[in-house]
Design a protein around this motif. Sequence first.
Motif, short mmCIF file in Angstrom:
data_model
loop_
_atom_site.label_atom_id
_atom_site.label_comp_id
_atom_site.label_asym_id
_atom_site.label_seq_id
_atom_site.Cartn_x
_atom_site.Cartn_y
_atom_site.Cartn_z
N ARG A 64 -4.02 9.38 -0.55
CA ARG A 64 -4.79 8.24 -0.06
C ARG A 64 -6.19 8.63 0.42
NH1 ARG A 64 -2.84 3.92 0.63
NH2 ARG A 64 -3.40 2.15 1.85
N ALA A 82 -6.92 6.87 -10.07
CA ALA A 82 -5.96 6.99 -8.97
C ALA A 82 -4.55 6.96 -9.56
CB ALA A 82 -6.15 5.83 -7.99
N LEU A 86 -1.01 4.30 -6.16
CA LEU A 86 -2.16 3.81 -5.40
C LEU A 86 -2.87 2.66 -6.11
CD1 LEU A 86 -3.64 7.04 -3.76
CD2 LEU A 86 -2.26 5.23 -2.73
N ASP A 89 -1.25 -0.31 -4.81
CA ASP A 89 -1.32 -0.45 -3.37
C ASP A 89 -2.33 -1.55 -3.03
OD1 ASP A 89 -2.74 0.20 -0.72
OD2 ASP A 89 -0.96 1.48 -0.60
N ILE A 92 -5.66 -0.48 -1.43
CA ILE A 92 -6.55 0.24 -2.36
C ILE A 92 -7.20 -0.76 -3.32
CG2 ILE A 92 -6.62 1.92 -4.26
CD1 ILE A 92 -6.40 3.22 -1.48
#
Length: 138
Positions: A64, A82, A86, A89, A92
Amino acid sequence: FVLRSASEELQADKEVVFAAVRSNGYALDIASKDLQADSDVTLAAVQQNGRALQYTSATLRGTREIVVEAIKNAARGAFQHASPELQSDKDIVLLTARCCRDGSEARGCFDQGRPFLDGCSAENNQGPGSRMTWETFL
């Protein structure tokens, strides 16, 4: 890159590579595999150029702190490199959208079958050059 002409021994020297990536994040591409997996070297590289995320290890592409720094410096170019976790996420994705300057750039961030935000509206983007509080995402 100066590192490109350097010996393999120097491409594996942390001090040399650290200096190189602080000057040009893309130098991470030429660093040894061990240093591409080093969090200090990678962090320096993505702070200089977020797109350098593509040259780091898969493990660090899922870290992260590293990904947030990369997005801060190149939202569009960093998000696509990424980890899948992520990229899925919410924080993000929102951070990336808010870092994009306009809707067309935001759409470029979320193509290739990845999550898609319908533009980067005024609600998601406070205008060119605006930034969020990054500590929120760490």
